[in-house]
Design a protein around this motif. Sequence first.
Motif, short mmCIF file in Angstrom:
data_model
loop_
_atom_site.label_atom_id
_atom_site.label_comp_id
_atom_site.label_asym_id
_atom_site.label_seq_id
_atom_site.Cartn_x
_atom_site.Cartn_y
_atom_site.Cartn_z
N ASP A 198 8.36 -12.23 29.64
CA ASP A 198 8.36 -12.29 28.18
C ASP A 198 7.66 -11.03 27.66
OD1 ASP A 198 7.95 -12.75 25.46
OD2 ASP A 198 7.31 -14.83 25.72
N VAL A 199 8.42 -10.11 27.12
CA VAL A 199 7.85 -8.83 26.70
C VAL A 199 6.82 -8.99 25.59
CG1 VAL A 199 9.81 -7.45 27.48
CG2 VAL A 199 9.75 -8.29 25.11
N PRO B 54 0.79 -6.74 27.26
CA PRO B 54 -0.11 -5.93 26.42
C PRO B 54 0.44 -4.51 26.24
CG PRO B 54 -1.33 -7.06 28.15
CD PRO B 54 0.14 -7.26 28.44
N GLY B 55 0.57 -4.09 25.01
CA GLY B 55 1.03 -2.73 24.72
C GLY B 55 2.53 -2.53 24.83
N HIS B 56 3.29 -3.61 24.87
CA HIS B 56 4.74 -3.48 24.97
C HIS B 56 5.28 -2.61 23.84
CE1 HIS B 56 8.93 -4.86 24.04
NE2 HIS B 56 9.04 -4.52 25.30
N ILE B 57 6.19 -1.71 24.18
CA ILE B 57 6.84 -0.86 23.19
C ILE B 57 8.17 -1.52 22.82
CG2 ILE B 57 7.84 1.41 22.74
CD1 ILE B 57 5.91 2.49 24.93
N ALA B 58 8.32 -1.90 21.59
CA ALA B 58 9.53 -2.61 21.16
C ALA B 58 10.57 -1.61 20.67
CB ALA B 58 9.19 -3.59 20.06
N CYS B 59 11.34 -1.06 21.63
CA CYS B 59 12.44 -0.18 21.25
C CYS B 59 13.53 -0.99 20.56
CB CYS B 59 13.02 0.52 22.48
SG CYS B 59 11.85 1.65 23.27
N SER B 60 13.62 -2.28 20.91
CA SER B 60 14.58 -3.18 20.28
C SER B 60 13.96 -4.57 20.22
CB SER B 60 15.88 -3.24 21.08
OG SER B 60 16.69 -4.31 20.61
N SER B 61 14.01 -5.19 19.06
CA SER B 61 13.46 -6.54 18.92
C SER B 61 14.30 -7.57 19.67
CB SER B 61 13.37 -6.92 17.44
OG SER B 61 14.65 -6.90 16.86
N ALA B 62 15.50 -7.18 20.09
CA ALA B 62 16.38 -8.10 20.84
C ALA B 62 15.95 -8.22 22.30
CB ALA B 62 17.82 -7.63 20.76
N ARG C 202 11.02 9.00 24.13
CA ARG C 202 9.89 9.44 24.96
C ARG C 202 8.85 8.33 25.04
NH1 ARG C 202 9.68 15.00 25.98
NH2 ARG C 202 11.44 16.06 25.00
N ILE C 203 8.29 8.17 26.23
CA ILE C 203 7.26 7.16 26.47
C ILE C 203 6.09 7.83 27.18
CG2 ILE C 203 6.71 4.99 27.65
CD1 ILE C 203 9.73 4.26 27.39
N LYS C 204 4.90 7.56 26.70
CA LYS C 204 3.69 8.16 27.27
C LYS C 204 3.27 7.45 28.56
CE LYS C 204 1.86 9.78 22.88
NZ LYS C 204 0.78 9.67 21.89
N TYR C 205 2.60 8.20 29.39
CA TYR C 205 2.05 7.69 30.65
C TYR C 205 1.16 6.48 30.37
CZ TYR C 205 -0.50 7.80 35.10
OH TYR C 205 -1.05 7.49 36.32
N GLY C 206 1.43 5.38 31.08
CA GLY C 206 0.62 4.19 30.95
C GLY C 206 0.94 3.32 29.75
N LYS C 207 1.90 3.71 28.91
CA LYS C 207 2.23 2.95 27.71
C LYS C 207 3.47 2.09 27.93
CE LYS C 207 -1.07 4.80 25.37
NZ LYS C 207 -2.27 4.03 25.11
N GLY C 208 3.40 0.86 27.45
CA GLY C 208 4.53 -0.05 27.59
C GLY C 208 4.80 -0.41 29.04
#
Length: 163
Positions: A98-99, A103-111, A76-82
């Motif tokens: 470049d992720v 600003p505010g990138h959500i790192a679901c995977s460090s890859a 789940r990802i919130k509105y306006g996030k990532g």
Amino acid sequence: MAEHLFVPTGSKREKYEELFPQIKSLIESESDLIANMANVSAMIHATFGFWWTGFYRVLDGMLVLGPFQGPLACTRIKYGKGVCGTAWREARTQVVPDVDLFPGHIACSSASRSEIVVPIKLNGEVVGVLDIDSAELNTFDEVDAEWLEKVVEVLIGTESRNK
């Protein structure tokens, strides 16, 4: 129904030019959006070998994970996030070279190193996003944005015709 995907070679644009009619042909007669999302993510993933290719749908005020290809993902990802939430809020495609600099990138995977997110709009409202991540920097550009926006238009056109 197609049983085999012809995986094109050549430039990125040439790959999209060959892939797009295959996507269109496969999904135009199917009325189920989830089934179409599953096949579209598989087709894009197989053609380009991206790290992660998939969809999130807007459900109960959140982006909720839909069909995808690749490793485990954020559910789940919130509105306006990532990047995904930003594409939803701004209702426009996000191309991120470049992720780590987003600003505010959500790192679901460090890859994941670069990303493109295309909003899916139905009657002017964002109802989901197509999210693609690459393990390489600077993978996505205006060619990807152009063709992936066309893919999303066909996908949502099929959905709106069958309602």
